[in-house]
Enzyme design. Structure first.
Site, PDB file in Angstrom:
ATOM      1  N   HIS A   1      -7.533  -5.810   0.742  1.00  0.00           N
ATOM      2  CA  HIS A   1      -6.276  -5.129   0.885  1.00  0.00           C
ATOM      3  C   HIS A   1      -5.348  -5.408   1.937  1.00  0.00           C
ATOM      4  O   HIS A   1      -6.223  -5.582   3.158  1.00  0.00           O
ATOM      5  CB  HIS A   1      -6.426  -3.714   0.955  1.00  0.00           C
ATOM      6  CG  HIS A   1      -5.416  -2.717   0.621  1.00  0.00           C
ATOM      7  ND1 HIS A   1      -4.784  -2.583  -0.422  1.00  0.00           N
ATOM      8  CD2 HIS A   1      -4.819  -1.544   1.808  1.00  0.00           C
ATOM      9  CE1 HIS A   1      -3.878  -1.530  -0.401  1.00  0.00           C
ATOM     10  NE2 HIS A   1      -4.003  -1.105   0.941  1.00  0.00           N
TER      11      HIS A   1
ATOM     12  N   SER B   1       0.836  -1.115   0.089  1.00  0.00           N
ATOM     13  CA  SER B   1       0.047  -0.125   0.088  1.00  0.00           C
ATOM     14  C   SER B   1       0.874   1.134  -0.070  1.00  0.00           C
ATOM     15  O   SER B   1       1.531   1.415  -0.995  1.00  0.00           O
ATOM     16  CB  SER B   1      -1.057   0.093   1.120  1.00  0.00           C
ATOM     17  OG  SER B   1      -1.978   0.929   1.109  1.00  0.00           O
TER      18      SER B   1
ATOM     19  N   GLU C   1      -8.779  -6.064  -3.290  1.00  0.00           N
ATOM     20  CA  GLU C   1      -8.147  -4.859  -2.693  1.00  0.00           C
ATOM     21  C   GLU C   1      -9.168  -4.274  -1.616  1.00  0.00           C
ATOM     22  O   GLU C   1      -9.709  -4.985  -0.804  1.00  0.00           O
ATOM     23  CB  GLU C   1      -8.028  -3.823  -3.658  1.00  0.00           C
ATOM     24  CG  GLU C   1      -6.433  -4.131  -4.331  1.00  0.00           C
ATOM     25  CD  GLU C   1      -5.302  -4.440  -3.808  1.00  0.00           C
ATOM     26  OE1 GLU C   1      -5.260  -4.032  -2.629  1.00  0.00           O
ATOM     27  OE2 GLU C   1      -4.238  -4.888  -4.360  1.00  0.00           O
TER      28      GLU C   1
END
Length: 542
Positions: A450, A224, A354
């Site tokens: 995610h 990220s 995600e």
């Protein structure tokens, strides 16, 4: 009261003695390393020597980092150091998400430039182990090197005979407030947090051998915002030569803040605080007041840019590195791959879902096609929805309706674009992956969301069982993924005997490793889908 405490202690002891996992043997007797500033004392546990909270630099507010002070005697380094002050984590308000992620937010302090090290080496034994430096997520505004259970480096260090480093650095208004309009002393304030990362890598270069590591074989990897940091360091001249391989996990930054944008935010912060004629007070103003003004300034400047007809929908906006022509001369990957990183092999990838809406909105978890089309039409329009569905069906023939709702139209396109332009450069190879494994936790609500791949990369499926389920399947995949990351750190090639043949990525072939219970390689499986998306989704910086 004393009786109650003794009862609790007895219960805790009984639970520990009857645990399924073998009891750890911890010693504080022989874990002493010598770094440039002095000696540090850590602890050993099951063959791994751990040192935490070591200062890698020091810095005054808004100023570039400097070498840390030396110390006398042996510094105890057995506990994580301060984390950079930041906004309260909103995730705690969602019980399911808080359970799954199980954050450790530590304790805040501006003296936060600290590194944590896990190594198999008892002393500086000269074995030249690969060094893997983890850069945490949270954008450039939040997070720490300890925030997730999966960040623990012991299992990765033990499995791969590597040295693992995690770290904290300045974030948000402390790391990226551009005050360069207010005097030459603030020339680098907009990139202070980026300079912290450079300082950390310099510390690794200078001290890797003290922990049995090889300063000429350093891999930076992050997820990220951490992947964004990796991307940005690839274009940061001061970082050249400090790392030799790069892994970007769900964080392919192509473009970051412009100098005009960052200076504008800096001016607005000063205006919000009424300090136009007393700028020096910024160095002592309470952090909470500074952050509040900073967040208000970012919101105001975003609103102004949108009113002027500009784009205000960038993910990376406000607190992020700035292209200042000096520390960061150009956009990281917007106009081509950075020449300085031509010879750096890269491993780039994302998770399939995600930020999946169905993870956070229970009604989407059992969506039928009517619901999926309705949600997508609101997002993309009816005509575009039909085109996306047709392309999605070709990319993922076994899809479910909720997959359309959870479709990632941000991270995967950016990752593929980054891989394309890196490949076009004709330098070191690129490898591409897609993490498609879905967690059984919370009846499958987490999917391949995610951050889901992190425990697998670190071989921590059991340590972070609240996210992975801690199942035999999760353990098997963690074994395969961590092997691939270790192999890449060792040689720049992630191929292992437990994985199918995995060729370097090229634009025409698009070889992508799917990490799942059964790993497989797919060639340009979603190229048509990404082409459709590029025409209907506004481009974002990340």
């Amino acid at each position: 009261m004393q009786k109650t405490i003794l009862s609790i202690f007895a219960l805790a002891t009984a639970i520990t003695m009857n645990a399924a996992e073998p009891r750890s043997e911890i010693s504080t007797e022989d874990a002493i390393a010598t770094v440039k500033q002095g000696q540090v004392a850590g602890y050993s546990e099951n063959g791994i020597y751990t040192y935490k909270g070591i200062p890698y630099a020091k810095a005054e507010r808004f100023m570039p980092p400097q070498a840390p002070d030396a110390w006398e005697g042996v510094r105890s380094s057995r506990n994580y150091g301060p984390t950079c002050p930041q906004d309260k984590r909103q995730g705690w308000q969602n019980d399911e998400i808080a359970f799954a992620f199980n954050w450790d937010d530590g304790y805040p302090g501006e003296d936060c430039l600290r590194a944590n090290v896990w190594t198999p080496a008892k002393t500086a034994d000269g074995k030249k182990r690969p060094v893997m430096v983890w850069l945490h997520g949270g954008g450039f505004a939040a997070g720490s090197g300890q925030e997730l259970p999966g960040y623990d480096g012991a299992n990765l260090a033990r499995k791969g005979d590597v040295v693992v480093v995690t770290l904290n650095h300045r974030l948000n208004v402390l790391g990226f407030l551009d005050l360069s309009d207010f005097g030459p002393e603030y020339a680098s304030s907009g990139n202070a947090g980026l300079l912290d990362l450079v300082a950390a890598l310099e510390w690794v270069r200078d001290n890797a051998e003290a922990f049995g590591g090889d300063p000429s074989n350093v891999t930076i990897f992050g997820q990220s915002g951490g992947g964004g940091k990796v991307s940005t360091l690839c274009a940061t001249p001061a970082a050249k030569g400090l790392f030799h391989k790069a892994i970007v996990q769900s964080g392919s930054i192509l473009k970051t803040m412009t100098s005009e944008q960052s200076r504008r935010i800096g001016r607005e912060v000063v205006k919000q605080l009424g300090l136009e004629n007393d700028i020096k007070k910024l160095s002592t103003i309470p952090y909470e007041q500074l952050l509040s003004a900073g967040n208000a300034a970012v919101a105001e400047v975003r609103k102004q840019i949108e009113a002027e007809g500009g784009t205000g929908d960038m993910l990376i906006f406000g607190w992020a590195p700035t292209v200042d022509g000096n520390i960061l001369p150009t956009q990281p990957f917007a106009d081509g791959a950075p020449e300085q990183s031509r010879d750096i092999p890269m491993l780039i990838g994302t998770t399939r879902c995600e930020f999946s809406p169905s993870t956070y909105v229970p009604m989407f978890r059992n969506a039928d096609m009517n619901m999926a089309k309705k949600v997508m039409s609101q997002r993309y329009g009816e005509e575009a929805t039909e085109k996306i569905i047709a392309a999605y069906a070709k990319a993922y023939p076994d899809y479910q309706p909720k997959d359309l709702i959870d479709f990632d139209a941000t991270f995967r396109p950016s990752a593929v674009h980054q891989a394309d332009i890196k490949t076009k450069q004709g330098g070191a190879p690129v490898y591409m992956y897609l993490f498609t494994w879905e967690s059984p936790v919370l009846n499958g609500a987490l999917r391949s969301t995610h951050c889901m791949e992190i425990p697998f990369v670190f071989n921590n499926a059991k340590i972070h069982a609240s996210m992975t389920g801690g199942t035999a399947e999760a353990d098997k995949l963690a074994d395969r993924m961590s092997d691939a990351w270790i192999a890449f750190a060792r040689s720049g090639n992630p191929i292992t005997s437990s994985l199918p043949k995995w060729n370097p990525y090229t634009t025409d072939k698009g070889a992508t490793m799917f990490f799942d219970n059964e790993c497989s390689v797919h060639n340009n499986h979603d190229r048509e889908l990404l082409d459709v998306v590029s025409k209907v989704v506004k481009p974002k910086s990340f």
